[in-house]
Design a protein around this motif. Structure first.
Motif, PDB file in Angstrom:
ATOM      1  N   ARG A 291      11.007  12.310   3.433  1.00  0.00           N
ATOM      2  CA  ARG A 291      10.018  11.729   4.337  1.00  0.00           C
ATOM      3  C   ARG A 291      10.157  10.214   4.380  1.00  0.00           C
ATOM      4  NH1 ARG A 291       4.143  13.915   2.996  1.00  0.00           N
ATOM      5  NH2 ARG A 291       3.740  12.611   4.817  1.00  0.00           N
ATOM      6  N   THR A 292       9.858   9.653   5.549  1.00  0.00           N
ATOM      7  CA  THR A 292       9.931   8.204   5.724  1.00  0.00           C
ATOM      8  C   THR A 292       8.533   7.607   5.562  1.00  0.00           C
ATOM      9  OG1 THR A 292      11.818   8.390   7.210  1.00  0.00           O
ATOM     10  CG2 THR A 292      10.541   6.353   7.309  1.00  0.00           C
ATOM     11  N   TYR A 293       8.436   6.535   4.774  1.00  0.00           N
ATOM     12  CA  TYR A 293       7.141   5.919   4.484  1.00  0.00           C
ATOM     13  C   TYR A 293       7.124   4.477   5.009  1.00  0.00           C
ATOM     14  CZ  TYR A 293       6.281   9.904   1.468  1.00  0.00           C
ATOM     15  OH  TYR A 293       6.098  11.179   0.998  1.00  0.00           O
ATOM     16  N   ALA A 294       6.050   4.143   5.710  1.00  0.00           N
ATOM     17  CA  ALA A 294       5.840   2.770   6.191  1.00  0.00           C
ATOM     18  C   ALA A 294       5.190   1.961   5.081  1.00  0.00           C
ATOM     19  CB  ALA A 294       4.970   2.777   7.438  1.00  0.00           C
ATOM     20  N   LEU A 295       5.765   0.815   4.769  1.00  0.00           N
ATOM     21  CA  LEU A 295       5.316   0.004   3.645  1.00  0.00           C
ATOM     22  C   LEU A 295       4.516  -1.204   4.134  1.00  0.00           C
ATOM     23  CD1 LEU A 295       8.755   0.060   1.769  1.00  0.00           C
ATOM     24  CD2 LEU A 295       6.841   1.654   1.498  1.00  0.00           C
ATOM     25  N   ASP A 296       3.756  -1.809   3.230  1.00  0.00           N
ATOM     26  CA  ASP A 296       3.067  -3.050   3.568  1.00  0.00           C
ATOM     27  C   ASP A 296       3.217  -4.042   2.422  1.00  0.00           C
ATOM     28  OD1 ASP A 296       1.021  -2.713   1.602  1.00  0.00           O
ATOM     29  OD2 ASP A 296      -0.108  -1.440   2.965  1.00  0.00           O
ATOM     30  N   GLU A 297       2.690  -5.207   2.614  1.00  0.00           N
ATOM     31  CA  GLU A 297       2.935  -6.316   1.697  1.00  0.00           C
ATOM     32  C   GLU A 297       2.214  -6.179   0.355  1.00  0.00           C
ATOM     33  OE1 GLU A 297      -0.462  -7.263   4.456  1.00  0.00           O
ATOM     34  OE2 GLU A 297       1.569  -6.442   4.610  1.00  0.00           O
ATOM     35  N   THR A 298       1.400  -5.142   0.172  1.00  0.00           N
ATOM     36  CA  THR A 298       0.731  -4.939  -1.119  1.00  0.00           C
ATOM     37  C   THR A 298       1.559  -4.081  -2.067  1.00  0.00           C
ATOM     38  OG1 THR A 298      -0.434  -2.924  -0.429  1.00  0.00           O
ATOM     39  CG2 THR A 298      -1.494  -5.044   0.063  1.00  0.00           C
ATOM     40  N   MET A 299       2.666  -3.523  -1.587  1.00  0.00           N
ATOM     41  CA  MET A 299       3.422  -2.537  -2.354  1.00  0.00           C
ATOM     42  C   MET A 299       4.656  -3.156  -3.005  1.00  0.00           C
ATOM     43  SD  MET A 299       3.236   0.560   0.424  1.00  0.00           S
ATOM     44  CE  MET A 299       1.669   1.119   1.083  1.00  0.00           C
ATOM     45  N   CYS A 333      15.369   0.777 -15.748  1.00  0.00           N
ATOM     46  CA  CYS A 333      14.280   1.047 -16.693  1.00  0.00           C
ATOM     47  C   CYS A 333      13.301  -0.113 -16.556  1.00  0.00           C
ATOM     48  CB  CYS A 333      14.819   1.158 -18.116  1.00  0.00           C
ATOM     49  SG  CYS A 333      13.578   1.663 -19.326  1.00  0.00           S
ATOM     50  N   ALA A 334      12.191   0.128 -15.855  1.00  0.00           N
ATOM     51  CA  ALA A 334      11.282  -0.970 -15.522  1.00  0.00           C
ATOM     52  C   ALA A 334       9.862  -0.650 -15.978  1.00  0.00           C
ATOM     53  CB  ALA A 334      11.299  -1.217 -14.013  1.00  0.00           C
ATOM     54  N   TYR A 335       9.032  -1.679 -16.005  1.00  0.00           N
ATOM     55  CA  TYR A 335       7.603  -1.512 -16.266  1.00  0.00           C
ATOM     56  C   TYR A 335       6.854  -1.972 -15.028  1.00  0.00           C
ATOM     57  CZ  TYR A 335       2.954  -1.840 -18.244  1.00  0.00           C
ATOM     58  OH  TYR A 335       1.617  -1.669 -18.482  1.00  0.00           O
ATOM     59  N   PHE A 336       6.022  -1.072 -14.470  1.00  0.00           N
ATOM     60  CA  PHE A 336       5.249  -1.387 -13.268  1.00  0.00           C
ATOM     61  C   PHE A 336       3.766  -1.427 -13.619  1.00  0.00           C
ATOM     62  CE2 PHE A 336       9.148   0.568 -11.714  1.00  0.00           C
ATOM     63  CZ  PHE A 336       9.540  -0.326 -10.724  1.00  0.00           C
ATOM     64  N   ASP A 337       3.043  -2.295 -12.951  1.00  0.00           N
ATOM     65  CA  ASP A 337       1.612  -2.431 -13.173  1.00  0.00           C
ATOM     66  C   ASP A 337       0.883  -1.144 -12.777  1.00  0.00           C
ATOM     67  OD1 ASP A 337      -0.901  -4.030 -13.572  1.00  0.00           O
ATOM     68  OD2 ASP A 337      -1.113  -3.529 -11.448  1.00  0.00           O
ATOM     69  N   PRO A 338       0.113  -0.537 -13.695  1.00  0.00           N
ATOM     70  CA  PRO A 338      -0.541   0.744 -13.391  1.00  0.00           C
ATOM     71  C   PRO A 338      -1.447   0.706 -12.178  1.00  0.00           C
ATOM     72  CG  PRO A 338      -0.591   0.303 -15.750  1.00  0.00           C
ATOM     73  CD  PRO A 338      -0.094  -0.955 -15.093  1.00  0.00           C
ATOM     74  N   GLU A 339      -2.263  -0.353 -12.053  1.00  0.00           N
ATOM     75  CA  GLU A 339      -3.201  -0.418 -10.926  1.00  0.00           C
ATOM     76  C   GLU A 339      -2.447  -0.523  -9.603  1.00  0.00           C
ATOM     77  OE1 GLU A 339      -3.590  -2.073 -13.750  1.00  0.00           O
ATOM     78  OE2 GLU A 339      -5.342  -0.970 -14.489  1.00  0.00           O
ATOM     79  N   SER A 340      -1.368  -1.285  -9.586  1.00  0.00           N
ATOM     80  CA  SER A 340      -0.571  -1.430  -8.371  1.00  0.00           C
ATOM     81  C   SER A 340       0.054  -0.100  -7.966  1.00  0.00           C
ATOM     82  CB  SER A 340       0.521  -2.485  -8.575  1.00  0.00           C
ATOM     83  OG  SER A 340       1.370  -2.572  -7.449  1.00  0.00           O
ATOM     84  N   ILE A 341       0.546   0.645  -8.951  1.00  0.00           N
ATOM     85  CA  ILE A 341       1.135   1.961  -8.676  1.00  0.00           C
ATOM     86  C   ILE A 341       0.087   2.903  -8.087  1.00  0.00           C
ATOM     87  CG2 ILE A 341       2.102   4.030  -9.760  1.00  0.00           C
ATOM     88  CD1 ILE A 341       4.131   1.864  -9.537  1.00  0.00           C
TER      89      ILE A 341
END
Length: 783
Positions: A291-299, A333-341
Motif C-alpha cells: 500500500r502507498t502512504y501519504a506522509l506529512d512533516e510530522t513523520m 538498528c535504530a532507536y525511535f521516539d515512542p510517542e512519535s511512532i
C-alpha cells in the motif's frame, strides 16, 4: 506475543512443563490467552515414500501412485506435477482431517481408480503458501514417522497478552527473565559476538534527532539470500510468521527473540546516504504491505538522496526491500521516539510488529548488541563480509534512579516481604540496588517511574495471591444511594426483561459496514479499527442481537429471545437503548398446540408495552403510529409515541432484506426502546403512596361501533378513555369483525365510583360522552 516452549528454553534453563509455564506467566501478570500444540491437527499425517508413479488411465493430469507410509503399499491418486517415484513426502491417512479446508480423507474412487488417502502440499497442511506441488522431504526422512514428530511440530505454542506498559516482554528473552525471577528456572547469559568488520560503515546521518535519536548501521557485502535455516523457519512458522527469505527472517527472528526490531536495505537500490529526517509534505512511500502512504512533516522517515525508503520504526518500503538477487545489504538498528511512532501509526492507520515494540519503547542500550547479533546471523546464514559499524546520534540511556523504601511493600501493597527477598526480586529483574535503596532502573523498563512501580514488581513476583483480603473501612451511618436515575432505570429494565423470559446478550459496539447498512447511515467510522468487521460504531442494537440470534439458530436453538441494554451511536450523540430480538419458535409443536408457531408483530408489541410499563412510561397514553422505517417490515411494524413527535419505541417484524444481510431464515420480531426519550418521573422521595383500594364495586359497559376502515382501534380506545376522566378508569378492545364492508369494534369500558354508587343518570351521561367522543372520529353506535 507468541513463542514456543523450545524457543523459551533457549533463554531459560528449566525443566518446567507447558502447564507450569502457563500457570506462572498468569501469576506474574502475563495473561496467557492460549497454549496449543501445532502438531495435534497433523497427528494423522505420516512421512511416506512414493514407490511407483503411473499415468491415470482416465485423466491426463492425474497419476496413480503406490505409496509406503510404513504399513505397506497403498494406492493413491494424485494431481501434483512433482509426484514421482522415489519422492518422500507427507501422506494423509484415511480419517485424517485436512487443516486447510476441514475435509475428512477417506477411501474414494477418483475417475474409476481407488485412492486410499492423499499426498499433501504445504498449503493444505497450513505450513505455507506453496500449492504448486506436494511436499518434498529429504530422501533419508524415516518412512512411517508421524509428520509432526519428524518436523518438530510438537513444541507447544504460547499466546500471551502483553499490556502496553510491559515493553520488555515483547521479546522471548524478556519473558524468560520474568519467569526466572519467579523461580521457574535460571536465565541463560545472552551470547553476543561483536562483528568488528573491515573498512568504513554505511553513510548515515540524522536530521531529526527528536524522532530518531540514534541510528546505527552496518554493511554486509557478498550475501546469498536463500532460505533461512530449518530451525528458524520452524519457529517462525509455529507462531504464525510466514518465512520469506533468510535476510527478512533474520530480522523477524531477532525482533521476536530479543524485542529488537531491525530493517535490512538492498544497498544496490539506495541512492546516496541514508538519513533519518522528517517527511516532506506530499511525499509518499510504497510500503512492504503493498500500500502507498501519504506522509506529512510530522513523520520520521528513513530516506536516501532521492526518495523515502522507510516509515521510521513502523514499516519498510518496497523500493529498497531485499530479494533473492540481493548481494549487498545495509542493516539498520535504530532507536525511535515512542510517542512519535504512536502518532505516525495512528495517522496512517498502519500497525506492524515493529510499531508495537517501538511505541512501547525498546531498550535504547541494546543497539550495539542487537546489531552485532543480527550481523552475526547474516554472516553465518547468508555469508558475506561485514563492514565497520556506523553510529549516528546518541540513544537516551541516562540511568533512572528511584528512591525506594522496602516498607512500602506492606503499606502500599498489603504484603510484608523481608528486605533481602525484595532485594533478590529486584536484582533478578535487572534492577541494581545501590546504597540506601536507591534503585537504578534497567534501560529496558521504560514503565518504571516511581516507588509504587517497584512495589508492583515485588508483589507480582512474590505472588499477588499471597496478599490478604482486607475490607475497606466503613463510614458509620446509613449509606446514601449512589446510582443515578439512568442507572436505576437500566437495572429495573434488565430485571423486567429477564423476568419475561428474555436472555441478556452483550455484543460489540463495533460492527462491520455490511451489518450497519440495513440500519441507515452509520455516522461514526473508526479511524483505526481492530479489523474490517469492527469498523463502524453501531447505529442500532439490532445488528449485534441479530448476529447472536443467527449463531444460536445455526447451532440448533429452536427459540431465541434476546435483549441488550447499550448505546446507539448517532450523529449528534450516544443514545441509551434497549433492544429485543425474537426469532424461531414462540411455541413448539405439540398435541394441543398443533404446529409450531413463530413470533409475530403482536409479540413484539407486547414486549415493548410491558418494558415501557416497567420503565414507568404512561402506557395508557401511548399512540401506535406509522411504520417503523426501512429496516422494518411494511404493514407489520409501528412506533409507540407520546404525542406525534416523541418516539419511545419501534416494534414489529424486520424487513426480509434486513434478515438476508444476517443470513437469517424465517420471520424475526424485534423491539427498540429509546430510553433517553422516556419522560422523567415527577415524584420525589422514596415513600410509596398508601394502598387505598376503592370501597365501591366497578361497573362495566360494552359499546360496539361501526368505524371507517382507516381508523386505528387504538385511537378509538384512547378517545373513549378520555371521554370522562373522572369516571372511566379503563377501556379495552375485545371484539372486531368486518361485515358487508363495514368494520365493527367492540370496547369494554370500566367505570369506578368513588364516594357513592352511580345512578342511571350518571351512567347515561357517561355513555353519551363515550358516543360523542367516538363520533368525532367518524364512529357510530351499532344498532
Amino acid at each position: 506475543m507468541k513463542f514456543t516452549l523450545g524457543w523459551l528454553k533457549e533463554h531459560l534453563e528449566t525443566t518446567a512443563t507447558a502447564d507450569e509455564v502457563a500457570e506462572t506467566l498468569t501469576r506474574i501478570g502475563l495473561e496467557v490467552e492460549g497454549v496449543e500444540n501445532p502438531g495435534a491437527k497433523l497427528a494423522d499425517f505420516r512421512v511416506a515414500r512414493v514407490l511407483t508413479a503411473e499415468k491415470h488411465p482416465q485423466a491426463d493430469k492425474l497419476q496413480v501412485l503406490t505409496v509406503d507410509a510404513g504399513e505397506g503399499p497403498l494406492q493413491v491418486v494424485c494431481g501434483a506435477p512433482n509426484a514421482r517415484a522415489g519422492l518422500v513426502g507427507v501422506f494423509g491417512m484415511p480419517g485424517a482431517v485436512v487443516p486447510a479446508n476441514g475435509m475428512v480423507l477417506k477411501v474414494a474412487e477418483i475417475r474409476g481408480v481407488i485412492s486410499n488417502g492423499m499426498m499433501c502440499s504445504t498449503r493444505e497442511l497450513e505450513l505455507g503458501d506453496d500449492h504448486d506441488g506436494i511436499i518434498e522431504l529429504p530422501a533419508d526422512a524415516p518412512v512411517g514417522t508421524p509428520f509432526p514428530d519428524y518436523a518438530g511440530l510438537t513444541d507447544p505454542v504460547f499466546d500471551i497478552s502483553v499490556t502496553p506498559n510491559r515493553q520488555d516482554c515483547m521479546g522471548v528473552r524478556g519473558i524468560a527473565r520474568d519467569l526466572a525471577a519467579a523461580g521457574l528456572g535460571t536465565l541463560k547469559p545472552l551470547k553476543v559476538e561483536p562483528v568488528a568488520g573491515e573498512g568504513p560503515g554505511p553513510n548515515i546521518t540524522i536530521e531529526d534527532p527528536a524522532g530518531c535519536p540514534a541510528f546505527y548501521g552496518q554493511d554486509v557485502s557478498g550475501v546469498t539470500n536463500g532460505e533461512a535455516p530449518e530451525w528458524m523457519r520452524r519457529r517462525l512458522t509455529a507462531i504464525g510468521q510466514r518465512p520469506i527469505s533468510a535476510l527478512v527472517d533474520i530480522t523477524n527472528y531477532v525482533m521476536i527473540d530479543l524485542g529488537r526490531p531491525l530493517h535490512v536495505y538492498d544497498k544496490a537500490k539506495l541512492k546516496g546516504d541514508l538519513r533519518a529526517r522528517k517527511a516532506k509534505p506530499g511525499e509518499e512511500v510504497l510500503a512492504l504491505n503493498g500500500r502507498t502512504y501519504a506522509l506529512d512533516e510530522t513523520m520520521t522517515v528513513i530516506a536516501d538522496a532521492e526518495t523515502v525508503h522507510d516509515i521510521g520504526g513502523i514499516m519498510g518500503g518496497e523500493h529498497s526491500g531485499v530479494s533473492e538477487t540481493t548481494t549487498d545489504v545495509t542493516i539498520e538498528c535504530a532507536y525511535f521516539d515512542p510517542e512519535s511512532i504512536a502518532r505516525t501509526g495512528q495517522k496512517l492507520a498502519l500497525t506492524s510488529d515493529a510499531r508495537q515494540r517501538f511505541e512501547r519503547g525498546v531498550d535504547p542500550a541494546f543497539l550495539d548488541d542487537g546489531l552485532a547479533i543480527a550481523t552475526r546471523l547474516v554472516l553465518d546464514i547468508c555469508g558475506g563480509k561485514a563492514s565497520g559499524v556506523t553510529r549516528a546520534g546518541q540513544p537516551p540511556v541516562e540511568p533512572k534512579v528511584v528512591v525506594y523504601e522496602p516498607a512500602l511493600a506492606e503499606t502500599l501493597g498489603g504484603l510484608a516481604i523481608p528486605h533481602d527477598r525484595q532485594l533478590a526480586i529486584l536484582e533478578s529483574l535487572g534492577f541494581k540496588v545501590a546504597f540506601d535503596w536507591h534503585v537504578i532502573v534497567p534501560t529496558w523498563r521504560r514503565d518504571i517511574d516511581g516507588a509504587a512501580d517497584l512495589v508492583e514488581e515485588v508483589i507480582r513476583i512474590e505472588g499477588i495471591d499471597k496478599v490478604p483480603s482486607t475490607p475497606l473501612p466503613r463510614v458509620p451511618g446509613v449509606a446514601r444511594p449512589t446510582a443515578t436515575p439512568a442507572q436505576k432505570l437500566e437495572r429495573k429494565l434488565r430485571r423486567s426483561a429477564a423476568a419475561r423470559g428474555l436472555a441478556e446478550a452483550v455484543t460489540w459496539s463495533f460492527i462491520s459496514e455490511a451489518e450497519a447498512a440495513p440500519f441507515g447511515e452509520a455516522p461514526w467510522i473508526v479511524a483505526n479499527p481492530i479489523s474490517e468487521d469492527m469498523k463502524v460504531m453501531r447505529p442500532s442494537l439490532l445488528p449485534g442481537l441479530l448476529a447472536a440470534a443467527e449463531r444460536n439458530l445455526k447451532r440448533g436453538a429452536t427459540s431465541v429471545r434476546l435483549f441488550e441494554i447499550g448505546r446507539r451511536y448517532l450523529a449528534d450523540a450516544e443514545r441509551p437503548t434497549l433492544g429485543v430480538v425474537l426469532a424461531g419458535e414462540r411455541r413448539p409443536r405439540g398435541w394441543a398446540a398443533g404446529k409450531a408457531q413463530g413470533f409475530d408483530a403482536f409479540d413484539a408489541k407486547a414486549e415493548a408495552l410491558a418494558l415501557l410499563d416497567a420503565a414507568g412510561a404512561p402506557v395508557a397514553n401511548l399512540q401506535v403510529m406509522g411504520e417503523a422505517g426501512a429496516t422494518w417490515h411494511p404493514g407489520q411494524s409501528g412506533t409507540l409515541r407520546l404525542g406525534p413527535k416523541t418516539v419511545l419505541a419501534a416494534f414489529g417484524m424486520l424487513h426480509p432484506s434486513t434478515l438476508k444481510a444476517f443470513d437469517l431464515d424465517g420471520d424475526v420480531a424485534a423491539v427498540e426502546l429509546y430510553l433517553d426519550a422516556l419522560p422523567a418521573k415527577r415524584g420525589s422521595g422514596f415513600m410509596r403512596p398508601a394502598y387505598t383500594p376503592p370501597a365501591l364495586q366497578a361497573v362495566t359497559r360494552d359499546f360496539a361501533f361501526l368505524v371507517p376502515e382507516s381508523l386505528a382501534a387504538g385511537d378509538l380506545v384512547r378517545a373513549i378513555r378520555g371521554a370522562d376522566k373522572e369516571r372511566i378508569v379503563e377501556a379495552r378492545l375485545f371484539d372486531r369483525f368486518v361485515k358487508d364492508g363495514q368494520v365493527s369494534l367492540a370496547v369494554e369500558v370500566t367505570l369506578q365510583p368513588i364516594e357513592k354508587s352511580f345512578t342511571d343518570a350518571d351512567l347515561k351521561a357517561t355513555a353519551d360522552k363515550v358516543i360523542a367522543a367516538a363520533a368525532k372520529l367518524g364512529a357510530s353506535l351499532r344498532g
